[in-house]
Scaffold this motif. Structure first.
Motif, PDB file in Angstrom:
ATOM      1  N   ASP A   8      34.969  -0.254  88.026  1.00 25.68           N
ATOM      2  CA  ASP A   8      36.329  -0.274  88.560  1.00 25.68           C
ATOM      3  C   ASP A   8      37.313   0.147  87.461  1.00 25.68           C
ATOM      4  N   THR A   9      37.372   1.445  87.199  1.00 27.60           N
ATOM      5  CA  THR A   9      38.282   1.975  86.186  1.00 27.60           C
ATOM      6  C   THR A   9      38.647   3.403  86.565  1.00 27.60           C
ATOM      7  N   THR A  10      39.588   3.987  85.818  1.00 31.74           N
ATOM      8  CA  THR A  10      39.984   5.378  86.085  1.00 31.74           C
ATOM      9  C   THR A  10      40.195   6.108  84.771  1.00 31.74           C
ATOM     10  N   GLU A  26      42.725   7.811  84.181  1.00 26.95           N
ATOM     11  CA  GLU A  26      44.142   7.591  83.867  1.00 26.95           C
ATOM     12  C   GLU A  26      44.311   6.293  83.050  1.00 26.95           C
ATOM     13  N   TRP A  27      43.656   5.193  83.487  1.00 27.32           N
ATOM     14  CA  TRP A  27      43.795   3.914  82.768  1.00 27.32           C
ATOM     15  C   TRP A  27      43.234   4.064  81.354  1.00 27.32           C
ATOM     16  N   ILE A  28      42.021   4.599  81.282  1.00 28.04           N
ATOM     17  CA  ILE A  28      41.369   4.649  79.962  1.00 28.04           C
ATOM     18  C   ILE A  28      42.178   5.529  79.003  1.00 28.04           C
ATOM     19  N   SER A  72      45.364   6.457  79.118  1.00 24.60           N
ATOM     20  CA  SER A  72      46.695   5.945  78.755  1.00 24.60           C
ATOM     21  C   SER A  72      46.623   4.716  77.848  1.00 24.60           C
ATOM     22  N   HIS A  73      45.518   3.956  77.903  1.00 28.15           N
ATOM     23  CA  HIS A  73      45.413   2.760  77.056  1.00 28.15           C
ATOM     24  C   HIS A  73      44.701   3.032  75.735  1.00 28.15           C
ATOM     25  N   THR A  74      43.955   4.155  75.638  1.00 28.73           N
ATOM     26  CA  THR A  74      43.144   4.365  74.424  1.00 28.73           C
ATOM     27  C   THR A  74      43.258   5.766  73.820  1.00 28.73           C
ATOM     28  N   ALA A 105      30.935  -2.779  59.441  1.00 31.09           N
ATOM     29  CA  ALA A 105      31.463  -2.351  60.744  1.00 31.09           C
ATOM     30  C   ALA A 105      32.239  -1.033  60.612  1.00 31.09           C
ATOM     31  N   CYS A 106      33.391  -0.961  61.273  1.00 29.02           N
ATOM     32  CA  CYS A 106      34.115   0.328  61.329  1.00 29.02           C
ATOM     33  C   CYS A 106      34.727   0.709  59.980  1.00 29.02           C
ATOM     34  N   ALA A 107      34.823  -0.257  59.038  1.00 31.33           N
ATOM     35  CA  ALA A 107      35.307   0.090  57.698  1.00 31.33           C
ATOM     36  C   ALA A 107      34.138   0.490  56.798  1.00 31.33           C
ATOM     37  N   ASP A 161      30.808  -3.984  81.502  1.00 24.94           N
ATOM     38  CA  ASP A 161      32.076  -4.558  81.036  1.00 24.94           C
ATOM     39  C   ASP A 161      33.087  -3.437  80.782  1.00 24.94           C
ATOM     40  N   ARG A 162      33.993  -3.249  81.735  1.00 22.90           N
ATOM     41  CA  ARG A 162      34.921  -2.117  81.641  1.00 22.90           C
ATOM     42  C   ARG A 162      35.884  -2.233  80.469  1.00 22.90           C
ATOM     43  N   ALA A 163      36.073  -3.470  79.971  1.00 17.69           N
ATOM     44  CA  ALA A 163      37.040  -3.656  78.882  1.00 17.69           C
ATOM     45  C   ALA A 163      36.487  -3.196  77.529  1.00 17.69           C
ATOM     46  N   GLN A 188      38.057  -9.311  71.277  1.00 18.83           N
ATOM     47  CA  GLN A 188      39.405  -9.802  71.617  1.00 18.83           C
ATOM     48  C   GLN A 188      40.377  -8.657  71.355  1.00 18.83           C
ATOM     49  N   GLY A 189      40.498  -7.799  72.358  1.00 20.37           N
ATOM     50  CA  GLY A 189      41.218  -6.537  72.205  1.00 20.37           C
ATOM     51  C   GLY A 189      42.614  -6.652  71.614  1.00 20.37           C
ATOM     52  N   HIS A 190      43.413  -7.603  72.121  1.00 22.79           N
ATOM     53  CA  HIS A 190      44.803  -7.716  71.653  1.00 22.79           C
ATOM     54  C   HIS A 190      44.863  -8.095  70.178  1.00 22.79           C
ATOM     55  N   ASP A 191      43.989  -9.060  69.779  1.00 21.22           N
ATOM     56  CA  ASP A 191      43.994  -9.511  68.381  1.00 21.22           C
ATOM     57  C   ASP A 191      43.574  -8.374  67.453  1.00 21.22           C
ATOM     58  N   ALA A 197      42.570   7.968  59.545  1.00 25.30           N
ATOM     59  CA  ALA A 197      42.429   6.565  59.944  1.00 25.30           C
ATOM     60  C   ALA A 197      41.235   6.427  60.885  1.00 25.30           C
ATOM     61  N   HIS A 198      40.601   5.264  60.844  1.00 27.48           N
ATOM     62  CA  HIS A 198      39.508   4.988  61.785  1.00 27.48           C
ATOM     63  C   HIS A 198      39.986   5.231  63.211  1.00 27.48           C
ATOM     64  N   GLN A 199      39.186   5.955  63.975  1.00 30.99           N
ATOM     65  CA  GLN A 199      39.563   6.338  65.343  1.00 30.99           C
ATOM     66  C   GLN A 199      39.092   5.251  66.324  1.00 30.99           C
ATOM     67  N   ALA A 200      39.965   4.270  66.573  1.00 28.80           N
ATOM     68  CA  ALA A 200      39.609   3.210  67.524  1.00 28.80           C
ATOM     69  C   ALA A 200      40.415   3.345  68.799  1.00 28.80           C
ATOM     70  N   ASN A 201      41.685   3.712  68.640  1.00 30.65           N
ATOM     71  CA  ASN A 201      42.585   3.782  69.786  1.00 30.65           C
ATOM     72  C   ASN A 201      43.790   4.618  69.359  1.00 30.65           C
ATOM     73  N   ALA A 202      44.129   5.633  70.132  1.00 32.79           N
ATOM     74  CA  ALA A 202      45.254   6.509  69.754  1.00 32.79           C
ATOM     75  C   ALA A 202      46.548   5.717  69.646  1.00 32.79           C
ATOM     76  N   ALA A 243      35.643   9.169  71.212  1.00 35.25           N
ATOM     77  CA  ALA A 243      35.843   7.718  71.338  1.00 35.25           C
ATOM     78  C   ALA A 243      35.659   7.074  69.959  1.00 35.25           C
ATOM     79  N   ASN A 244      35.418   5.776  69.928  1.00 31.67           N
ATOM     80  CA  ASN A 244      35.281   5.059  68.658  1.00 31.67           C
ATOM     81  C   ASN A 244      33.825   5.133  68.196  1.00 31.67           C
ATOM     82  N   THR A 245      33.589   5.846  67.100  1.00 29.85           N
ATOM     83  CA  THR A 245      32.217   5.953  66.575  1.00 29.85           C
ATOM     84  C   THR A 245      32.038   5.059  65.345  1.00 29.85           C
TER      85      THR A 245
END
Ligand code: UT7
Length: 340
Positions: A27-29, A31-33, A35-37, A112-114, A151-153, A228-231, A263-268, A293-295
């Motif tokens: 259940d995703t689009t 557009e959502w992905i 615009s959020h990432t 991890a990503c660092a 897990d769409r998140a 914990q995406g927001h944190d 910079a690490h590519q996690a989210n634009a 995406a995030n590698t």
């Protein structure tokens, strides 16, 4: 003269999975992905490919670019959170075997990503003390193999790939260490260990057989990725700009004098917010996560290689490489390309 990156390479597996592909079963689009990432698609390792095979391809390209033979490599440091085996043998050893780097020591590094920033610093120490040897620094990941694809998140965020650089030193031992000691910041905040984590390690004890007092074979649980995406988002924006600014201050330069930030590519949106905080135009930041995406540990060396091959990273440019990830880990390196 000095410790320098003499070749870069990268590899992205040919199979591409788009947001629209994912939206067929979740259940995703798109557009959502997007615009959020900032992500449209990601590369996915197929059967026959793994972290070691992708790492070896990226490393071979870096050695070819550097004109270096496998026997000249004295150390392979491979940053990954998705090793071929869990946890041994190290993926770095598998890569050493594939490439025929018979004179190289090899180990994996988990930050991890660092991870690439941490690995680069280990390799810099190595070539500082053994200036007659070259080092291979690799970031490689098969993240799509550890995701919960229901897990769409979280499953939309990651992709597979590898990047590598060859380090060389053409200065006598001792000189380089004095010259370069302030160029890197390696940081961690273990209080945030719960922000991004994956089960499947040895944290929990096996049940004990009450009759014998001997541990029993546990029921294997499927490992779970917790995010914990927001944190993570807030931590990332804070640390990327702080590390970049601190590095500039240490070196007596100003952020506006930087030519590029890798910079690490996690989210634009994280990168856009970092650019705003640093008061730098977004054009100075390398952005490729729309197609990668995030590698994780691979994202910075993939970006470096793409920039070099596109003629966008040339000698004399002042750059900062900066990453953050699970741990929490974060850190950065300043360099006047290609000198570290
Ligand atoms: O290398 C480090 C790795 N980690 C990261 O980089 C994560 C950093 N954090 C982020 O990138 C962002 O926090 C995310 C992209 C993970 C999430 O974006 P967000 O704008 O913080 O969304 P949200 O978590 O606040 O979710 C908003 C809504 C929720 O619905 P409700 O509760 O408001 O009804 C989610 O269930 O969006 C929903 N949602 C989705 N909807 C459609 C979450 N994922 C999706 C999805 N498609 N894929």
């Amino acid at each position: 003269m000095g410790i320098r990156i003499i070749g870069t390479g990268s590899y992205l597996p040919p199979k591409v999975v788009t947001n629209d592909d994912i939206a067929k079963s979740l259940d995703t689009t798109d557009e959502w992905i997007f615009s959020h990432t900032g992500i449209h698609s990601r590369h996915v390792a197929e059967a026959g490919e793994s972290t070691s095979t992708m790492a070896a391809k990226a490393a071979q390209r870096a050695m070819d670019a550097a004109g270096v033979k496998p026997e000249e490599i004295g150390l392979i440091v491979l940053a990954t959170s998705t090793p071929d085996y869990n946890p041994f043998p190290s993926t770095a050893c598998v890569v050493q075997g594939i490439l025929g780097c018979t004179n190289a020591g090899a180990f994996d590094l988990q930050a991890a990503c660092a991870g690439f920033i941490y690995a680069l610093e280990q390799a810099r120490g190595f070539v500082n003390f053994y200036p007659d040897k070259k080092a291979l620094v690799i970031g490689a990941e098969s993240l799509t193999r550890i995701l919960d694809w229901s897990d769409r998140a979280s499953c939309i965020l990651f992709g597979d790939g590898a990047g590598a650089v060859v380090l060389a030193n053409d200065e006598p031992p001792g000189v380089a260490s004095l010259k370069t000691k302030a160029h890197t910041l390696l940081c961690a905040d273990g209080k945030g260990a719960g922000f991004i984590s994956r089960t499947g390690g040895t944290k929990d004890a096996l049940p004990i057989n009450p009759d014998t007092g001997v541990p029993m074979k546990g029921t294997p649980l499927l490992p779970e990725l917790t995010l914990q995406g927001h944190d993570v988002f807030a931590f990332a924006v804070r640390t990327l700009s702080k590390v970049s600014r601190d590095l500039c201050e240490l070196l007596g330069t100003k952020p506006e004098e930087l030519d590029r930030v890798f910079a690490h590519q996690a989210n634009a949106r994280i990168i856009e917010a970092t650019a705003r905080r640093m008061k730098l135009p977004l054009e100075k930041f390398w952005l490729n996560l729309d197609t990668t995406a995030n590698t994780s540990a691979a994202s910075i060396p993939i970006s470096l290689d793409q920039a070099v091959r596109a003629g966008q990273l040339v000698d004399g440019m002042k750059i900062v490489m900066v990453g953050f990830g699970a741990g929490l880990t974060f850190g950065g390196t300043y360099c006047v390309w290609p000198e570290l």
